[in-house]
Design a protein around this motif. Structure first.
Motif, PDB file in Angstrom:
ATOM      1  N   GLY A  52      -7.702   2.072  41.938  1.00 48.59           N
ATOM      2  CA  GLY A  52      -6.466   2.764  41.957  1.00 48.59           C
ATOM      3  C   GLY A  52      -5.945   3.158  40.543  1.00 48.59           C
ATOM      4  N   GLY A  53      -6.564   3.113  39.312  1.00 50.66           N
ATOM      5  CA  GLY A  53      -6.144   3.882  38.268  1.00 50.66           C
ATOM      6  C   GLY A  53      -7.119   3.721  37.146  1.00 50.66           C
ATOM      7  N   PHE A  54      -6.694   4.150  35.792  1.00 54.74           N
ATOM      8  CA  PHE A  54      -7.704   4.305  34.832  1.00 54.74           C
ATOM      9  C   PHE A  54      -6.962   4.175  33.523  1.00 54.74           C
ATOM     10  CE2 PHE A  54      -5.732   8.444  35.280  1.00 54.74           C
ATOM     11  CZ  PHE A  54      -5.730   8.889  34.206  1.00 54.74           C
ATOM     12  N   SER A  55      -7.649   3.981  32.220  1.00 57.28           N
ATOM     13  CA  SER A  55      -7.272   3.976  31.187  1.00 57.28           C
ATOM     14  C   SER A  55      -8.391   4.801  30.401  1.00 57.28           C
ATOM     15  CB  SER A  55      -6.962   2.746  30.437  1.00 57.28           C
ATOM     16  OG  SER A  55      -6.142   2.826  29.061  1.00 57.28           O
ATOM     17  N   ALA A  56      -7.791   5.883  29.621  1.00 57.71           N
ATOM     18  CA  ALA A  56      -8.866   6.539  28.972  1.00 57.71           C
ATOM     19  C   ALA A  56      -8.448   7.019  27.482  1.00 57.71           C
ATOM     20  CB  ALA A  56      -9.424   7.723  29.709  1.00 57.71           C
ATOM     21  N   THR A  57      -9.244   7.134  26.582  1.00 59.47           N
ATOM     22  CA  THR A  57      -8.995   7.772  25.349  1.00 59.47           C
ATOM     23  C   THR A  57     -10.027   9.040  25.190  1.00 59.47           C
ATOM     24  OG1 THR A  57      -8.676   5.614  24.330  1.00 59.47           O
ATOM     25  CG2 THR A  57      -9.318   7.702  22.779  1.00 59.47           C
ATOM     26  N   LEU A  58      -9.409  10.195  24.862  1.00 59.43           N
ATOM     27  CA  LEU A  58     -10.226  11.265  24.188  1.00 59.43           C
ATOM     28  C   LEU A  58     -10.082  11.660  22.882  1.00 59.43           C
ATOM     29  CD1 LEU A  58     -11.549  14.135  25.502  1.00 59.43           C
ATOM     30  CD2 LEU A  58      -9.406  14.998  25.700  1.00 59.43           C
ATOM     31  N   THR A  59     -11.054  11.743  22.485  1.00 63.21           N
ATOM     32  CA  THR A  59     -10.875  11.922  20.775  1.00 63.21           C
ATOM     33  C   THR A  59     -11.631  13.293  20.616  1.00 63.21           C
ATOM     34  OG1 THR A  59     -11.380   9.539  20.376  1.00 63.21           O
ATOM     35  CG2 THR A  59     -11.801  10.998  18.561  1.00 63.21           C
ATOM     36  N   VAL A  60     -10.854  14.009  19.740  1.00 67.48           N
ATOM     37  CA  VAL A  60     -11.185  15.449  19.374  1.00 67.48           C
ATOM     38  C   VAL A  60     -11.324  15.603  18.135  1.00 67.48           C
ATOM     39  CG1 VAL A  60     -10.853  17.914  19.774  1.00 67.48           C
ATOM     40  CG2 VAL A  60     -10.324  16.504  21.666  1.00 67.48           C
ATOM     41  N   THR A  61     -12.392  16.039  17.477  1.00 72.15           N
ATOM     42  CA  THR A  61     -12.683  16.217  16.275  1.00 72.15           C
ATOM     43  C   THR A  61     -12.666  17.579  15.568  1.00 72.15           C
ATOM     44  OG1 THR A  61     -13.666  13.787  16.184  1.00 72.15           O
ATOM     45  CG2 THR A  61     -14.089  15.402  14.168  1.00 72.15           C
ATOM     46  N   ASN A  62     -12.234  17.986  14.624  1.00 74.21           N
ATOM     47  CA  ASN A  62     -12.131  19.411  14.163  1.00 74.21           C
ATOM     48  C   ASN A  62     -13.432  19.530  13.151  1.00 74.21           C
ATOM     49  OD1 ASN A  62     -11.949  21.812  12.828  1.00 74.21           O
ATOM     50  ND2 ASN A  62      -9.945  21.242  11.849  1.00 74.21           N
ATOM     51  N   THR A  63     -14.592  20.172  13.900  1.00 70.99           N
ATOM     52  CA  THR A  63     -15.963  20.011  12.911  1.00 70.99           C
ATOM     53  C   THR A  63     -16.024  21.443  12.229  1.00 70.99           C
ATOM     54  OG1 THR A  63     -16.791  20.863  14.922  1.00 70.99           O
ATOM     55  CG2 THR A  63     -17.119  18.472  14.399  1.00 70.99           C
ATOM     56  N   GLY A  64     -14.779  22.372  12.426  1.00 75.22           N
ATOM     57  CA  GLY A  64     -14.991  23.570  11.802  1.00 75.22           C
ATOM     58  C   GLY A  64     -14.574  23.281  10.199  1.00 75.22           C
ATOM     59  N   PRO A  65     -14.625  24.806   9.415  1.00 74.50           N
ATOM     60  CA  PRO A  65     -14.506  24.752   8.081  1.00 74.50           C
ATOM     61  C   PRO A  65     -12.807  24.760   7.572  1.00 74.50           C
ATOM     62  CG  PRO A  65     -15.110  26.712   8.607  1.00 74.50           C
ATOM     63  CD  PRO A  65     -15.204  25.831   9.884  1.00 74.50           C
ATOM     64  N   ASP A  66     -11.897  25.219   8.609  1.00 68.59           N
ATOM     65  CA  ASP A  66     -10.609  25.513   8.322  1.00 68.59           C
ATOM     66  C   ASP A  66      -9.746  24.448   9.146  1.00 68.59           C
ATOM     67  OD1 ASP A  66     -11.222  27.937   6.851  1.00 68.59           O
ATOM     68  OD2 ASP A  66     -11.379  28.970   8.944  1.00 68.59           O
ATOM     69  N   PRO A  67      -8.469  23.957   8.831  1.00 64.46           N
ATOM     70  CA  PRO A  67      -7.650  23.015   9.476  1.00 64.46           C
ATOM     71  C   PRO A  67      -7.206  23.882  10.761  1.00 64.46           C
ATOM     72  CG  PRO A  67      -6.786  23.904   7.345  1.00 64.46           C
ATOM     73  CD  PRO A  67      -8.121  24.684   7.338  1.00 64.46           C
ATOM     74  N   ALA A  68      -6.796  23.161  11.598  1.00 61.97           N
ATOM     75  CA  ALA A  68      -6.509  23.320  13.103  1.00 61.97           C
ATOM     76  C   ALA A  68      -4.917  23.221  12.899  1.00 61.97           C
ATOM     77  CB  ALA A  68      -6.812  22.628  14.001  1.00 61.97           C
ATOM     78  N   THR A  69      -4.152  24.151  12.361  1.00 66.94           N
ATOM     79  CA  THR A  69      -2.721  24.074  12.174  1.00 66.94           C
ATOM     80  C   THR A  69      -2.111  24.354  13.660  1.00 66.94           C
ATOM     81  OG1 THR A  69      -3.074  24.827   9.885  1.00 66.94           O
ATOM     82  CG2 THR A  69      -0.713  25.030  10.995  1.00 66.94           C
ATOM     83  N   GLY A  70      -1.210  23.545  13.752  1.00 66.11           N
ATOM     84  CA  GLY A  70      -0.064  23.766  15.118  1.00 66.11           C
ATOM     85  C   GLY A  70      -1.319  23.626  16.186  1.00 66.11           C
ATOM     86  N   TRP A  71      -2.216  22.882  16.269  1.00 67.40           N
ATOM     87  CA  TRP A  71      -3.287  22.656  17.086  1.00 67.40           C
ATOM     88  C   TRP A  71      -2.779  22.274  18.543  1.00 67.40           C
ATOM     89  CZ3 TRP A  71      -3.632  17.985  19.465  1.00 67.40           C
ATOM     90  CH2 TRP A  71      -3.126  16.630  19.076  1.00 67.40           C
TER      91      TRP A  71
END
Length: 143
Positions: A52-71
């Motif tokens: 009946g349920g779940f718990s999860a973690t999604l980890t997203v990493t910026n692998t590009g050369p520039d910052p992801a501003t206001g992502w």
């Protein structure tokens, strides 16, 4: 009589000007708009599914050369899952296509940095909860 002889020359001259004008206007401009910086990304997803349920973690990493501003991060949550509690961002949707924006304390995702999106909720499907089509600022991420 003189007008008849001058007219073909004038028509030819006007046609030449039109051809030059049309040709110059129709030529596409190259390199006039600078390319915008895009973030590349990678994600990992870990879920703990239970009756009946779940718990999860999604980890997203910026692998590009520039910052992801206001992502923002978007992903599709499997059918039957409904998010009840969250952390790591501002959730604009709770089921189906999920949209998460940057929290105040992590506005910029520098190159090599990651965001952990934690979700807990219910699941009416008989299968575990999964994610698909993960993007960072509309750029598809790899698993």
């Amino acid at each position: 009589m003189k007008l008849e002889r001058a007219l073909p020359g004038a028509v030819t001259a006007v046609a030449g000007v039109l051809a030059l004008t049309t040709g110059a206007t129709a030529a596409p401009a190259h390199d006039t708009v600078p390319a915008s910086a895009q973030a590349d990304c990678h994600y990992t997803y870990t879920a703990w599914n239970f009756a009946g349920g779940f718990s999860a973690t999604l980890t997203v990493t910026n692998t590009g050369p520039d910052p992801a501003t206001g992502w923002w991060i978007e992903f599709d949550l499997s059918a039957g899952a409904l998010i009840q509690t969250t952390s790591g961002g501002r959730f604009l949707t709770r089921s189906g296509h999920i949209h998460v924006t940057a929290p105040d304390w992590l506005r910029d995702l520098a190159p090599g940095r990651h965001a952990n999106i934690v979700i807990n909720g219910s699941n009416t499907a008989s299968t575990g909860v999964t994610v698909a089509d993960v993007t960072l600022k509309d750029v598809p991420c790899t698993a």
